[in-house]
Design a protein around this motif. Sequence first.
Motif, mmCIF file in Angstrom:
data_model
loop_
_atom_site.group_PDB
_atom_site.id
_atom_site.type_symbol
_atom_site.label_atom_id
_atom_site.label_comp_id
_atom_site.label_asym_id
_atom_site.label_seq_id
_atom_site.Cartn_x
_atom_site.Cartn_y
_atom_site.Cartn_z
ATOM 1 N N ARG A 153 0.871 -1.406 0.055
ATOM 2 C CA ARG A 153 0.023 0.118 -0.028
ATOM 3 C C ARG A 153 0.706 1.413 -0.223
ATOM 4 N NH1 ARG A 153 -4.559 -1.023 4.537
ATOM 5 N NH2 ARG A 153 -5.597 -3.211 3.610
ATOM 6 N N ARG A 154 2.053 1.275 0.721
ATOM 7 C CA ARG A 154 2.952 2.392 0.933
ATOM 8 C C ARG A 154 3.928 1.595 0.073
ATOM 9 N NH1 ARG A 154 1.117 5.814 5.391
ATOM 10 N NH2 ARG A 154 -0.254 4.720 6.552
ATOM 11 N N ASN A 155 4.469 2.483 -0.798
ATOM 12 C CA ASN A 155 5.656 2.164 -1.798
ATOM 13 C C ASN A 155 6.994 2.004 -0.927
ATOM 14 O OD1 ASN A 155 4.286 2.241 -4.246
ATOM 15 N ND2 ASN A 155 4.664 4.382 -4.224
ATOM 16 N N LEU A 156 7.596 0.765 -0.981
ATOM 17 C CA LEU A 156 8.985 0.505 -0.298
ATOM 18 C C LEU A 156 9.786 0.478 -1.319
ATOM 19 C CD1 LEU A 156 7.830 -2.666 1.596
ATOM 20 C CD2 LEU A 156 7.679 -0.156 2.349
ATOM 21 N N SER A 157 11.078 1.153 -0.932
ATOM 22 C CA SER A 157 12.257 1.208 -1.562
ATOM 23 C C SER A 157 12.973 -0.118 -2.076
ATOM 24 C CB SER A 157 13.426 2.079 -0.979
ATOM 25 O OG SER A 157 13.787 1.558 0.173
ATOM 26 N N ASN A 158 12.692 -1.145 -1.417
ATOM 27 C CA ASN A 158 13.383 -2.415 -1.526
ATOM 28 C C ASN A 158 12.692 -3.051 -2.649
ATOM 29 O OD1 ASN A 158 15.046 -2.268 0.952
ATOM 30 N ND2 ASN A 158 13.226 -2.688 1.984
ATOM 31 N N ASP A 159 13.432 -3.990 -3.471
ATOM 32 C CA ASP A 159 12.918 -4.841 -4.594
ATOM 33 C C ASP A 159 12.404 -6.019 -3.721
ATOM 34 O OD1 ASP A 159 12.593 -6.064 -6.946
ATOM 35 O OD2 ASP A 159 14.511 -6.893 -6.710
ATOM 36 N N PHE A 160 11.050 -6.287 -3.770
ATOM 37 C CA PHE A 160 10.457 -7.251 -2.988
ATOM 38 C C PHE A 160 9.656 -8.158 -3.918
ATOM 39 C CE2 PHE A 160 7.479 -8.710 0.277
ATOM 40 C CZ PHE A 160 8.283 -8.449 1.446
ATOM 41 N N ARG A 161 9.926 -9.522 -3.521
ATOM 42 C CA ARG A 161 9.770 -10.672 -4.319
ATOM 43 C C ARG A 161 8.720 -11.670 -3.619
ATOM 44 N NH1 ARG A 161 12.532 -9.848 -9.257
ATOM 45 N NH2 ARG A 161 10.999 -11.590 -10.178
ATOM 46 N N CYS A 162 8.453 -12.624 -4.422
ATOM 47 C CA CYS A 162 7.902 -13.915 -3.913
ATOM 48 C C CYS A 162 8.756 -15.172 -4.323
ATOM 49 C CB CYS A 162 6.539 -14.130 -4.561
ATOM 50 S SG CYS A 162 5.290 -13.098 -3.844
ATOM 51 N N PHE A 163 8.842 -16.108 -3.518
ATOM 52 C CA PHE A 163 9.484 -17.165 -3.505
ATOM 53 C C PHE A 163 8.550 -18.540 -3.286
ATOM 54 C CE2 PHE A 163 12.314 -13.730 -2.457
ATOM 55 C CZ PHE A 163 13.362 -13.861 -3.267
ATOM 56 N N VAL A 164 8.825 -19.758 -4.250
ATOM 57 C CA VAL A 164 8.074 -20.819 -3.704
ATOM 58 C C VAL A 164 8.747 -22.003 -3.889
ATOM 59 C CG1 VAL A 164 5.625 -19.998 -4.140
ATOM 60 C CG2 VAL A 164 7.085 -20.857 -6.168
ATOM 61 N N ASN A 165 8.451 -23.090 -3.418
ATOM 62 C CA ASN A 165 9.337 -24.426 -3.378
ATOM 63 C C ASN A 165 8.282 -25.551 -4.181
ATOM 64 O OD1 ASN A 165 7.619 -24.700 -1.438
ATOM 65 N ND2 ASN A 165 9.012 -26.160 -0.148
ATOM 66 N N TYR A 166 7.617 -24.966 -4.836
ATOM 67 C CA TYR A 166 6.399 -26.062 -5.729
ATOM 68 C C TYR A 166 6.101 -25.320 -7.068
ATOM 69 C CZ TYR A 166 3.169 -22.678 -3.630
ATOM 70 O OH TYR A 166 2.419 -21.410 -3.314
ATOM 71 N N PRO A 167 5.461 -26.136 -7.617
ATOM 72 C CA PRO A 167 4.807 -25.413 -9.215
ATOM 73 C C PRO A 167 3.834 -24.578 -8.862
ATOM 74 C CG PRO A 167 5.191 -27.801 -9.228
ATOM 75 C CD PRO A 167 5.393 -27.689 -7.765
ATOM 76 N N SER A 168 4.030 -23.286 -9.395
ATOM 77 C CA SER A 168 2.775 -22.359 -9.031
ATOM 78 C C SER A 168 2.830 -21.634 -9.992
ATOM 79 C CB SER A 168 3.288 -21.514 -7.843
ATOM 80 O OG SER A 168 2.575 -20.528 -7.888
ATOM 81 N N PRO A 169 1.472 -20.767 -10.256
ATOM 82 C CA PRO A 169 1.306 -19.877 -11.454
ATOM 83 C C PRO A 169 2.165 -18.511 -11.325
ATOM 84 C CG PRO A 169 -0.716 -20.679 -10.736
ATOM 85 C CD PRO A 169 0.284 -21.107 -9.955
ATOM 86 N N LEU A 170 2.487 -18.305 -9.893
ATOM 87 C CA LEU A 170 3.237 -17.231 -9.647
ATOM 88 C C LEU A 170 4.628 -17.135 -10.150
ATOM 89 C CD1 LEU A 170 2.306 -16.840 -5.693
ATOM 90 C CD2 LEU A 170 1.429 -15.652 -7.505
ATOM 91 N N LEU A 171 5.183 -18.302 -10.460
ATOM 92 C CA LEU A 171 6.459 -18.313 -11.186
ATOM 93 C C LEU A 171 6.492 -17.651 -12.420
ATOM 94 C CD1 LEU A 171 7.460 -22.049 -10.307
ATOM 95 C CD2 LEU A 171 8.555 -19.954 -9.491
ATOM 96 N N SER A 172 5.260 -17.767 -13.081
ATOM 97 C CA SER A 172 5.154 -17.272 -14.647
ATOM 98 C C SER A 172 4.416 -15.924 -14.586
ATOM 99 C CB SER A 172 4.250 -18.215 -15.364
ATOM 100 O OG SER A 172 3.213 -18.520 -14.889
ATOM 101 N N GLY A 173 4.245 -15.293 -13.481
ATOM 102 C CA GLY A 173 3.630 -14.026 -13.495
ATOM 103 C C GLY A 173 2.063 -13.965 -13.123
#
Length: 216
Positions: free
Chosen positions: A196-216
């Motif tokens: 909600r409030r812009n952060l200066s850090n490059d924030f990411r998601c990580f998973v250890n299983y096949p996920s649609p999030l991997l492809s965006g």
Amino acid sequence: MSDSDDDVPTLSAHTLAALHEFYEESQGKKNTCDVSTPADQFAVGAVEEDWGMSQFWYTDETATRLAEELLEQAGVEGRIACVSAPSVYQKLKQLGDNASVTVFEYDRRFAVYGDEFIFYDYNEPLGPAERGVAPRSFDVVLVDPPYLSEECLSKVARTVKYLTKGKVLLCTGGVMENVAKQLLNVNVCHFLPQHRRNLSNDFRCFVNYPSPLLSG
């Protein structure tokens, strides 16, 4: 000074209406934190972010995307753990799914959610065990460590390994990618979480299983 009632100051109808509205809103917020209210009555926004506790809420779009991912991975009657990710927990409650969800959080305001709240201090990685949480009790664990440091992530990783049956969804700074891979064997996703409030850090998601999030 005069004793006449005509000299007693009065408020305009507009001001009185504004004060009444403020009073009603204040009472509403107070009632929101009434611990006697059942957990399923609380929706996203019931507890507001506190920067002093290193809380940074996701946007509604990101919280929804992550909540839907958790529901998909947990499956029917699955169990979900939100570790230091309270805004996603609140979104899960808002979606009204039947999945079992527990929030592990340092902020004791979340005690309003009753048995779904477990007090959690990342400095005590196995604190959940001491509070009666069985090992490998959750089908999927979402974790958002409060600090971008190897020390914090290492301790949180111990908690995650204790809680999860296997699936892990980690949200943290991109700078932690190599450490996250070593500790939890997770891969970075194309999906970019937003706050909600812009952060200066490059924030990411990580998973250890096949996920649609991997492809965006």
